[in-house]
Design a protein around this motif. Structure first.
Motif, PDB file in Angstrom:
ATOM      1  N   TRP A  90       0.860  -1.176   0.000  1.00 50.24           N
ATOM      2  CA  TRP A  90       0.000   0.000   0.000  1.00 50.24           C
ATOM      3  C   TRP A  90       0.893   1.221   0.000  1.00 50.24           C
ATOM      4  O   TRP A  90       1.643   1.448   0.950  1.00 50.24           O
ATOM      5  CB  TRP A  90      -0.909  -0.019   1.229  1.00 50.24           C
ATOM      6  N   ARG A  91       0.853   1.962  -1.102  1.00 51.98           N
ATOM      7  CA  ARG A  91       1.692   3.156  -1.273  1.00 51.98           C
ATOM      8  C   ARG A  91       3.164   2.837  -1.085  1.00 51.98           C
ATOM      9  O   ARG A  91       3.907   3.566  -0.439  1.00 51.98           O
ATOM     10  CB  ARG A  91       1.247   4.260  -0.329  1.00 51.98           C
ATOM     11  N   GLY A  92       3.546   1.682  -1.614  1.00 54.56           N
ATOM     12  CA  GLY A  92       4.946   1.281  -1.570  1.00 54.56           C
ATOM     13  C   GLY A  92       5.389   0.625  -0.281  1.00 54.56           C
ATOM     14  O   GLY A  92       6.532   0.214  -0.162  1.00 54.56           O
ATOM     15  N   GLU A  93       4.511   0.516   0.693  1.00 54.05           N
ATOM     16  CA  GLU A  93       4.858  -0.123   1.967  1.00 54.05           C
ATOM     17  C   GLU A  93       4.006  -1.367   2.156  1.00 54.05           C
ATOM     18  O   GLU A  93       2.820  -1.372   1.860  1.00 54.05           O
ATOM     19  CB  GLU A  93       4.640   0.844   3.125  1.00 54.05           C
ATOM     20  N   ARG A  94       4.642  -2.379   2.707  1.00 61.01           N
ATOM     21  CA  ARG A  94       3.922  -3.634   2.938  1.00 61.01           C
ATOM     22  C   ARG A  94       3.085  -3.530   4.207  1.00 61.01           C
ATOM     23  O   ARG A  94       3.558  -3.082   5.254  1.00 61.01           O
ATOM     24  CB  ARG A  94       4.919  -4.777   3.071  1.00 61.01           C
ATOM     25  N   THR A  95       1.838  -3.976   4.109  1.00 63.48           N
ATOM     26  CA  THR A  95       0.969  -3.965   5.273  1.00 63.48           C
ATOM     27  C   THR A  95       1.260  -5.181   6.141  1.00 63.48           C
ATOM     28  O   THR A  95       1.989  -6.091   5.741  1.00 63.48           O
ATOM     29  CB  THR A  95      -0.519  -4.009   4.854  1.00 63.48           C
TER      30      THR A  95
END
Length: 93
Positions: free
Chosen positions: A49-54
């Protein structure tokens, strides 16, 4: 009589207890059913999500498309669904 069955997202909607019952009705050994259910239910997913892993999460139903077991489970499920429909039609409900 005509029945339309919508198979959209069919893999996502498979409930694990139904899969277990279907595998047992296909007379697979309990140990094999346990292994298959473990392969299905012990997965976890993460989303970018937006380049970051949830944070990872585990599904509560369904099978993954592309999994080698998925087509076999899907065919067994459709066969069982056919049997259920034929039984209801045979009873006249």
């Amino acid at each position: 009589m005509a029945i339309k069955i919508d198979l959209e997202k069919a893999y996502d909607r498979l409930r694990w207890p139904f899969i277990c019952e279907t595998l047992l009705e296909a007379r697979l050994p309990q140990m094999m059913v346990d292994v298959i259910l473990n392969c299905i239910s012990l997965t976890s997913f993460g989303i970018l999500w937006r380049g970051e892993r949830t944070e990872a999460f585990t599904p509560s139903r369904g099978v993954r498309q592309g999994d080698p077991l998925s087509p076999y489970i899907f065919v067994l499920r459709m066969e069982r669904l056919n049997q259920i429909i034929e039984a209801v039609v045979g009873r006249g409900d």
